[in-house]
Design a protein around this motif. Structure first.
Motif, PDB file in Angstrom:
ATOM      1  N   PHE A 760     -10.704  58.911 -67.200  1.00 24.99           N
ATOM      2  CA  PHE A 760     -11.867  58.928 -66.313  1.00 24.99           C
ATOM      3  C   PHE A 760     -11.439  58.785 -64.853  1.00 24.99           C
ATOM      4  O   PHE A 760     -10.347  58.316 -64.551  1.00 24.99           O
ATOM      5  N   TYR A 761     -12.357  59.176 -63.978  1.00 24.04           N
ATOM      6  CA  TYR A 761     -12.272  58.850 -62.551  1.00 24.04           C
ATOM      7  C   TYR A 761     -13.622  58.273 -62.116  1.00 24.04           C
ATOM      8  O   TYR A 761     -14.677  58.741 -62.568  1.00 24.04           O
ATOM      9  N   LEU A 762     -13.589  57.280 -61.262  1.00 19.52           N
ATOM     10  CA  LEU A 762     -14.792  56.870 -60.547  1.00 19.52           C
ATOM     11  C   LEU A 762     -14.842  57.651 -59.230  1.00 19.52           C
ATOM     12  O   LEU A 762     -13.800  57.974 -58.671  1.00 19.52           O
ATOM     13  N   TYR A 763     -16.036  57.947 -58.745  1.00 20.47           N
ATOM     14  CA  TYR A 763     -16.117  58.661 -57.463  1.00 20.47           C
ATOM     15  C   TYR A 763     -17.384  58.260 -56.711  1.00 20.47           C
ATOM     16  O   TYR A 763     -18.339  57.767 -57.281  1.00 20.47           O
ATOM     17  N   TYR A 764     -17.320  58.448 -55.397  1.00 25.80           N
ATOM     18  CA  TYR A 764     -18.533  58.293 -54.594  1.00 25.80           C
ATOM     19  C   TYR A 764     -18.542  59.352 -53.500  1.00 25.80           C
ATOM     20  O   TYR A 764     -17.489  59.815 -53.057  1.00 25.80           O
ATOM     21  N   GLU A 765     -19.759  59.741 -53.094  1.00 26.65           N
ATOM     22  CA  GLU A 765     -19.918  60.718 -52.019  1.00 26.65           C
ATOM     23  C   GLU A 765     -19.935  59.988 -50.689  1.00 26.65           C
ATOM     24  O   GLU A 765     -20.613  58.976 -50.538  1.00 26.65           O
ATOM     25  N   LYS A 766     -19.223  60.516 -49.746  1.00 25.97           N
ATOM     26  CA  LYS A 766     -19.109  59.889 -48.427  1.00 25.97           C
ATOM     27  C   LYS A 766     -19.551  60.882 -47.355  1.00 25.97           C
ATOM     28  O   LYS A 766     -18.919  61.910 -47.168  1.00 25.97           O
ATOM     29  N   SER A 767     -20.649  60.576 -46.676  1.00 32.21           N
ATOM     30  CA  SER A 767     -21.093  61.411 -45.565  1.00 32.21           C
ATOM     31  C   SER A 767     -20.325  61.030 -44.304  1.00 32.21           C
ATOM     32  O   SER A 767     -19.993  59.865 -44.089  1.00 32.21           O
ATOM     33  N   GLU A 768     -20.034  62.012 -43.487  1.00 27.25           N
ATOM     34  CA  GLU A 768     -19.359  61.743 -42.220  1.00 27.25           C
ATOM     35  C   GLU A 768     -20.299  61.070 -41.216  1.00 27.25           C
ATOM     36  O   GLU A 768     -19.851  60.473 -40.257  1.00 27.25           O
ATOM     37  N   ASN A 769     -21.604  61.191 -41.444  1.00 22.87           N
ATOM     38  CA  ASN A 769     -22.603  60.578 -40.548  1.00 22.87           C
ATOM     39  C   ASN A 769     -23.066  59.256 -41.152  1.00 22.87           C
ATOM     40  O   ASN A 769     -23.716  59.240 -42.196  1.00 22.87           O
ATOM     41  N   PRO A 770     -22.765  58.112 -40.522  1.00 27.31           N
ATOM     42  CA  PRO A 770     -23.152  56.815 -41.090  1.00 27.31           C
ATOM     43  C   PRO A 770     -24.653  56.687 -41.338  1.00 27.31           C
ATOM     44  O   PRO A 770     -25.074  56.001 -42.258  1.00 27.31           O
ATOM     45  N   ALA A 771     -25.466  57.366 -40.507  1.00 26.80           N
ATOM     46  CA  ALA A 771     -26.914  57.264 -40.681  1.00 26.80           C
ATOM     47  C   ALA A 771     -27.361  57.871 -42.003  1.00 26.80           C
ATOM     48  O   ALA A 771     -28.309  57.399 -42.630  1.00 26.80           O
ATOM     49  N   ASN A 772     -26.654  58.945 -42.456  1.00 27.53           N
ATOM     50  CA  ASN A 772     -27.048  59.594 -43.711  1.00 27.53           C
ATOM     51  C   ASN A 772     -26.885  58.670 -44.906  1.00 27.53           C
ATOM     52  O   ASN A 772     -27.592  58.797 -45.906  1.00 27.53           O
ATOM     53  N   LEU A 773     -25.921  57.754 -44.828  1.00 23.79           N
ATOM     54  CA  LEU A 773     -25.708  56.822 -45.930  1.00 23.79           C
ATOM     55  C   LEU A 773     -26.898  55.887 -46.113  1.00 23.79           C
ATOM     56  O   LEU A 773     -27.093  55.328 -47.196  1.00 23.79           O
ATOM     57  N   LEU A 774     -27.687  55.700 -45.053  1.00 27.81           N
ATOM     58  CA  LEU A 774     -28.813  54.780 -45.126  1.00 27.81           C
ATOM     59  C   LEU A 774     -30.080  55.433 -45.665  1.00 27.81           C
ATOM     60  O   LEU A 774     -31.081  54.758 -45.888  1.00 27.81           O
ATOM     61  N   LYS A 775     -30.044  56.745 -45.889  1.00 28.02           N
ATOM     62  CA  LYS A 775     -31.215  57.400 -46.447  1.00 28.02           C
ATOM     63  C   LYS A 775     -31.456  56.912 -47.865  1.00 28.02           C
ATOM     64  O   LYS A 775     -30.544  56.440 -48.542  1.00 28.02           O
ATOM     65  N   LYS A 776     -32.677  57.034 -48.310  1.00 26.28           N
ATOM     66  CA  LYS A 776     -32.981  56.618 -49.668  1.00 26.28           C
ATOM     67  C   LYS A 776     -32.135  57.418 -50.647  1.00 26.28           C
ATOM     68  O   LYS A 776     -32.143  58.644 -50.635  1.00 26.28           O
ATOM     69  N   GLY A 777     -31.359  56.718 -51.488  1.00 25.71           N
ATOM     70  CA  GLY A 777     -30.453  57.394 -52.408  1.00 25.71           C
ATOM     71  C   GLY A 777     -29.289  58.047 -51.699  1.00 25.71           C
ATOM     72  O   GLY A 777     -28.698  59.003 -52.209  1.00 25.71           O
ATOM     73  N   GLY A 778     -28.955  57.536 -50.513  1.00 26.57           N
ATOM     74  CA  GLY A 778     -27.927  58.187 -49.697  1.00 26.57           C
ATOM     75  C   GLY A 778     -26.509  58.000 -50.200  1.00 26.57           C
ATOM     76  O   GLY A 778     -25.599  58.698 -49.761  1.00 26.57           O
TER      77      GLY A 778
END
Length: 862
Positions: A760-778
């Protein structure tokens, strides 16, 4: 007491005369159904209706309900019938007479005017009336000042009865009721003239008209009689001949029809009302909703609601906000649209009528307005207390700000009510938390609609995850502001001090082309903020709050067609710049900013007219006034001081009081701007300094600097050197199957379980814009199964995205501080533990996750 007249089908009338209509409120032959709203017509609509009446135009039918042995109820036509009553000088259904007076101008309209009769209406908020040429337009500040000179000195727009006033922008105005009374008693023109000559304003108005007439007294008299004759002939004809037809909706027929269900029959008046109001003066959606609700709740509940709403809501707006609160309490509600304040009438009607929740909603409303669960107050009383400026709460908001909050930003009022009701937020007057709450509310109110200035729905969606989870001390702070700024819905705003702070504006050289807004915003992302701030007159209301709350009584804001009992006065008069040559661009760039405005009562405006600032702030200075003008000025101000001892106890301290009330520095009292073309630098400097001072007052009192977001942590701090860009794994995994954007995803080290048989691998999506991470389900977190044999068997992961090779869950990050990342780690770990994997695999995944996370975010710290 007059009893309701019982009307049967046999004696109901097909047409009504004007005198009959004007008497409805008094004799109660016709009444308003509960569903009806109040009188909403604008003055120009009253004027235009009477022009049509006097010309003999048909007015359209009234629509009434007629139940056996019940009084008639006016379903459509309230606005017209009220306007007719006002012209007669009679009481109306909703007692609007104290707020309106109807006049007619004896002089004919101009050639290009489509009206035949110039009917004029004055109101409590515009006792001088509206423009003669364009009756939809209010008078200018200069015209109002001139008008005040023609009324008696004791005529105060705020306190005097309307009998003290007449339409200023009219050539020869007289009350319409004089002609109607004459028509009812068969008087002649001479009789009308005799009564008019005893009217308190007659000599003043007749003299003003005669100034432009080069006629002898005898010819003037004949001319006036001729003008009276023209109007009286039209009024008498309308009084005797004009009829308005009536149409009837027989609800008894529906009740007797066995094919129509009882609940549908009961709703006929409601449906008819909604359809009728699709035309004419339309009801807004929430006014329709309130009318629908009124048809299904008790009159006692309705009275309680309207009483509780005073000073904080329009009742219809309160119902909208309360309905959303109700949805968040209603166990049967899906809450799918429970954050928008737009509620369609059909949707509301379905809930209240079809789903039969009227009683449940009524009980909810009564709990809000009656249960004293909030420091001994009801919810609405408590909200009013924390918003309202008072002597013990000097940082709070003046009436005009808190009373408009629900109208301008219902989403923010909903948010405040939700937090107090559901999260039990409490505020002690003038504490730091109370001030931060007010700061956050005003920041979102003025700058929380993005650059397109739509509404506050997006900012509410942004901050809702915080509203549902955070404690009071955290929610009313910078973490919520971080979320509000997602997608720049809340405009970026600067610190007050520092090299790039607002106060740096004071260091600018005053050049001929200085544009403060452009210069401050040129190298920063604050152009929209500073432009909006420097033109935001609400900020003036805040900085002048002490004076406004001392000068005005709350009731003086409760006016029919406006809530501004004062003028936005240019401190340096606008006529010095308007249409003038040789005015430097620097002056033009700042002249219309709030630094050159003040909220100034009409009574005070009348005193200083268009004087220079120095004369305005030093009214007894011998350098500007000689005798007897100086004595006259002193007498005027002494009269004002005697009437307003709570404002100025010592007339000798008037100068400093005037500066204090206007929120102006001492420099304004020395400013003589009469030669603005040559000596323009001082006024630019004063306006610039006052702009900054106004913002400084708001920043300082409501702690705006403390609300500025500080990104303490980023998602990269989660890693402990054990995650890598997914693109680096391209040699060992199928990126196409993985189905994610390479540059935004990170993978953990490979997890070997079941003795090397499952990887297995664990993974997460990383946006280059910090504000996008704060969106609901970001934040997206998942597990990738290289063989695809285990993932496809997982079945109990509700709300997770499941594929044959990977499973993914969306998480919401509240803010970029350490506690929020700890919460995120906790959420992910709980999700991993709840997946339906074999124990050996699940343990390996949880252990690998813990090792891949920095120790500072260890689950034990949460």
């Amino acid at each position: 007491m007059v009893k309701d007249i019982q009307v049967t089908k046999d004696n109901r009338k097909n047409v009504f005369s004007l005198p009959e209509i004007a008497a409805w409120s008094e004799n109660r032959k016709v009444s308003l159904p509960t569903i009806q709203r109040g009188f909403v017509w604008k003055p120009f609509q009253i004027e235009n209706l009477w022009d049509s009446i006097l010309r003999g135009y048909p007015l359209g039918a009234f629509v009434m309900t007629s139940n056996e042995n019940q009084p008639l109820e006016l379903l459509d036509g309230q606005q017209r019938s009220t306007a007719i009553s006002l012209g007669f000088g009679n009481d109306t259904f909703r007692h609007s007479l104290v707020n309106y007076r109807v006049f007619i101008d004896l002089e004919k309209p101009d050639l290009n005017d489509s009206r035949k009769f110039i009917v004029r209406v004055i109101t409590r908020s515009h006792p001088w009336g509206y423009s003669r040429q364009n009756n939809t337009a209010t008078l200018s500040a200069e015209a109002i000042r001139n008008a005040m000179q023609h009324y008696d000195e004791d005529a105060d727009p705020l306190t005097s009865d309307l009998e003290k006033f007449f339409p200023a922008d009219a050539k020869f105005p007289v009350p319409l009721s004089f002609f109607i009374n004459a028509a009812s008693s068969n008087e002649n023109i001479v009789g009308i003239y005799t009564k008019l000559s005893k009217w308190q304003h007659w000599d003043k108005i007749r003299s003003k008209w005669a100034e432009n007439q080069n006629l002898s007294e005898e010819v003037q008299y004949k001319s006036v009689l001729e003008k009276l004759e023209v109007v009286f002939r039209a009024v008498k004809r309308a009084y005797e001949i004009q009829k308005i037809p009536a149409l009837y909706l027989d609800l008894d027929e529906f009740a007797e029809d066995n094919t129509v269900p009882n609940d549908e029959a009961a709703d006929e008046i409601e449906t008819m009302f909604v359809r009728l109001n699709a035309g004419g003066t339309p009801l807004t959606g929430e006014e329709l909703n309130y009318s629908i609700l009124k048809a299904h709740i008790s009159s006692d509940a309705q009275e309680k609601i309207e009483e509780a709403c005073k000073s904080l809501f329009r009742p219809a707006r309160f119902i909208t906000i309360a309905y959303r609160l109700f949805q968040h309490e209603d166990k049967d509600s899906t809450k799918s649209d429970a954050l928008t304040m737009r509620i369609q009438a059909k949707q509301f009607q379905r809930t209240i009528v079809k789903e039969k929740k009227a009683k449940e909603f009524q009980d909810f409303l009564l709990r809000i307005i009656e249960d004293k669960n909030y420091s001994g107050k009801t919810l609405l009383e408590y909200v009013l207390e924390v918003l309202r400026y008072e002597s013990n709460q000097t940082y709070a908001l003046p009436y005009l700000l808190y009373s408009k909050l629900s109208d301008v930003a219902p989403e923010l009022m909903f948010l405040l009510l939700y937090r107090i009701k559901n999260k039990k937020d409490t505020f002690t007057a003038d504490t730091r938390e109370h001030r931060r709450m007010l700061g956050l509310v005003t920041l979102l109110l003025w700058f929380g609609r993005g650059t397109n200035l739509r509404d506050h729905s997006k900012v509410l969606l942004n901050i809702w995850p915080s509203a549902e989870t955070e404690s009071s001390s955290v929610f009313w702070g910078s973490k919520t502001i971080q979320r509000a700024q997602i997608n720049d819905v809340l405009l970026p705003f600067p610190y007050l001090s520092g090299e790039q702070g607002i106060k740096s504006i004071l260091n600018y050289n005053v050049t001929e082309n200085l544009d403060i807004i452009q210069k401050f915003g040129a190298s920063r992302n604050y152009i929209h903020f500073i432009a909006r701030a420097f033109h935001n007159k609400d900020l003036l209301l805040y900085v002048q709050r002490h004076f406004l709350e001392q000068f005005f009584k709350t009731g003086q804001y409760h006016l029919e067609d406006t809530n501004l009992p004062f003028d936005w006065d240019h401190i340096s008069a606008n006529n010095l710049v308007r249409n003038k040559q040789r005015i430097q661009q620097a002056v033009k760039n700042c002249y219309q900013t709030i630094g050159n405005f003040r909220a100034w009562p009409f009574a005070l405006n009348r005193m200083d007219s268009d004087n220079t600032p120095a004369r305005k702030f030093r009214p007894f200075d011998k350098a500007y006034y000689g005798e007897p003008r100086l004595s006259h000025e002193r007498i005027k101000w002494e009269k004002f001081a005697n009437k307003n001892k709570h404002l100025v106890e010592d007339i000798n301290k008037l100068n400093e009081k005037l500066l204090e009330w206007s929120f102006c520095g001492d420099g304004w009292a020395k400013c003589d701007d009469s030669k603005l073309a040559e000596k323009w630098r001082p006024i630019v400097g004063l306006i610039r300094a006052r702009n900054v001072a106004i913002l400084e007052e708001w920043y300082d009192k409501l702690m705006i600097d403390e609300l500025l977001p500080v990104n303490k942590v980023s998602i990269d701090n989660l890693r402990k050197g054990k995650w890598s860009d997914v693109a680096a794994k391209g040699a060992v995994i199928d990126l196409t199957e993985f189905n994610v954007e390479n540059e935004t995803n990170w993978l953990s080290a490979k997890i070997d379980t079941a003795k090397g048989k499952v990887y297995f691998y664990l993974y997460y999506e990383k946006s280059e814009n910090p504000a996008n991470l704060l969106k609901k389900g970001g934040v997206k977190f998942g597990i990738y199964d290289m063989q695809g044999d285990v993932i496809k068997e997982v079945t109990n992961s509700e709300n997770s995205y499941l594929d044959k090779s990977w499973i993914q869950q969306s998480f919401t990050l509240i803010s970029h501080d350490e506690s929020s990342y700890c919460d995120l780690v906790s959420q992910i770990r709980i999700w991993l533990q709840e997946l339906d994997f074999p124990n050996e695999i699940q343990s390996a995944l949880s252990e690998a996750f813990d090792k891949s996370i920095s120790s500072k975010f260890n689950i034990k710290k949460v």
